[in-house]
Design a protein around this motif. Structure first.
Motif, PDB file in Angstrom:
ATOM      1  N   GLN A 147     -45.207 -45.828  80.752  1.00  0.00           N
ATOM      2  CA  GLN A 147     -46.361 -45.606  81.612  1.00  0.00           C
ATOM      3  C   GLN A 147     -46.235 -46.411  82.903  1.00  0.00           C
ATOM      4  O   GLN A 147     -46.606 -45.929  83.984  1.00  0.00           O
ATOM      5  N   ARG A 150     -43.763 -44.629  85.294  1.00  0.00           N
ATOM      6  CA  ARG A 150     -44.395 -43.462  85.907  1.00  0.00           C
ATOM      7  C   ARG A 150     -45.429 -43.894  86.958  1.00  0.00           C
ATOM      8  O   ARG A 150     -45.521 -43.304  88.038  1.00  0.00           O
ATOM      9  N   LYS A 154     -45.472 -43.346  91.277  1.00  0.00           N
ATOM     10  CA  LYS A 154     -46.580 -42.750  92.016  1.00  0.00           C
ATOM     11  C   LYS A 154     -47.197 -43.738  93.015  1.00  0.00           C
ATOM     12  O   LYS A 154     -47.657 -43.337  94.089  1.00  0.00           O
ATOM     13  N   VAL A 179     -39.153 -38.435  81.164  1.00  0.00           N
ATOM     14  CA  VAL A 179     -39.405 -39.427  82.217  1.00  0.00           C
ATOM     15  C   VAL A 179     -38.729 -38.995  83.511  1.00  0.00           C
ATOM     16  O   VAL A 179     -39.307 -39.092  84.600  1.00  0.00           O
ATOM     17  N   ASP A 182     -40.744 -36.449  85.257  1.00  0.00           N
ATOM     18  CA  ASP A 182     -41.974 -36.966  85.843  1.00  0.00           C
ATOM     19  C   ASP A 182     -41.715 -37.818  87.087  1.00  0.00           C
ATOM     20  O   ASP A 182     -42.526 -37.835  88.025  1.00  0.00           O
ATOM     21  N   VAL A 183     -40.597 -38.554  87.097  1.00  0.00           N
ATOM     22  CA  VAL A 183     -40.319 -39.478  88.202  1.00  0.00           C
ATOM     23  C   VAL A 183     -39.626 -38.788  89.369  1.00  0.00           C
ATOM     24  O   VAL A 183     -39.853 -39.132  90.537  1.00  0.00           O
TER      25      VAL A 183
END
Length: 310
Positions: A147, A150, A154, A179, A182-183
């Motif tokens: 978490q 991530r 952001k 991951v 998402d990244v």
């Protein structure tokens, strides 16, 4: 930015106590003590390139935690965000397996760093640093660490560099690929090794296909590292270019070479160099690092890198 805080670069991750041996772990009886881990290796290397780099992590309230903080500070890393916390300081043992490669055994379950989460990002200069270096190893330590990775991707206003750095003893291909997905949309650069990372996470081994897949995930650019084959660098719709590797003057240990590449690359980006120049500097630093034992056994200085670059 938090008042009085000025950094070029932030690294998020877990520094580790390193016990290295020249024999297989199943046979070794004598180990050399040092300090390593992908985040520490990259931070120390970046500092050696002249970057003002902060390492954001947690270490144990034990002797090794204190030594790690001192080790990083002595090598120019800003340690203000290396918090002391419950849990032991993480460690690993590394030795030569029967094929002559390096084999790792980790001792980091429940470590202090495994307790990191988004709050560690919020207490750090991530939002204001020019470059933020994140890695898949950090995301693999625990759910809260994933978490944090991530969230950092952001929260960063500067350039995010992401290294999947897949380790099968820490996570699954599916979790690591999640991951990466998402990244990547937040990453100015994804640094991915072939076939080590790419085969497991993307099911691909051909460099151009790997680069295209990462760009399709949303990465601004991709550096596919190919060992002695150098680096394939792809940016947007431009034709990918091959950056050759620099032959190592001496090969003692490959541990941390990828971290030296990433840390140097990020440091050069933070000081305003072009992506191609930063990748070339990273390959030079990786080549130099091969001459030392362990992840921080030989750290390339800026002068040494520039000498290799000619």
């Amino acid at each position: 930015m938090k008042q009085g805080v000025v950094v070029d670069m932030v690294v998020l991750g877990e520094p580790l106590v390193e016990f290295s041996a020249d024999r297989a772990l199943s046979e070794a009886g004598t180990f050399h003590l040092s300090f390593s881990g992908d985040a520490l290796n990259a931070s120390v290397t970046a500092a050696a390139q002249g970057a003002r780099v902060a390492l954001v992590t947690r270490v144990g309230v034990d002797e090794f935690g204190a030594r790690l903080i001192r080790f990083a500070a002595e090598r120019g890393v800003d340690t203000r965000w290396m918090a002391r916390d419950e849990g032991s300081t993480g460690a690993y043992a590394v030795g030569a397996d029967p094929s002559g490669e390096r084999a790792f055994a980790y001792f980091r379950h429940g470590s202090a760093a495994s307790h990191m989460g988004p709050e560690d990002v919020d207490r750090s200069p991530v939002a204001d640093a020019r470059v933020v270096l994140l890695g898949g190893i950090t995301a693999a330590i625990s759910d809260s660490c994933a978490q944090a990775v991530r969230h950092a991707a952001k929260a960063a206003s500067g350039r995010v560099v992401y290294d999947p750095n897949f380790r099968s003893r820490l996570t699954t291909p599916e979790a690591a690929a999640a991951v990466l997905r998402d990244v990547a949309p937040h990453a100015a650069l994804v640094k991915i090794s072939a076939p080590g990372d790419s085969g497991a996470l993307l099911g691909l081994t051909e460099p151009h296909e790997i680069a295209r897949a990462c760009l399709d995930l949303g990465a601004g650019s991709v550096a596919v590292t190919l060992g002695e084959g150098g680096v394939l660098l792809a940016e947007g719709d431009a034709t990918p270019v091959r950056v050759p590797a620099f032959p190592a003057a001496e090969v003692v240990d490959q541990t941390g070479a990828g971290d030296s590449f990433a840390g140097t690359l990020a440091a050069w980006l933070a000081r305003g160099e072009s992506l191609t120049a930063a990748v070339r500097a990273g390959t030079a630093a990786a080549s130099i690092s091969l001459g030392g034992r362990g992840g921080t056994g030989r750290v390339a200085t800026r002068d040494q890198v520039e000498a290799v670059l000619g």
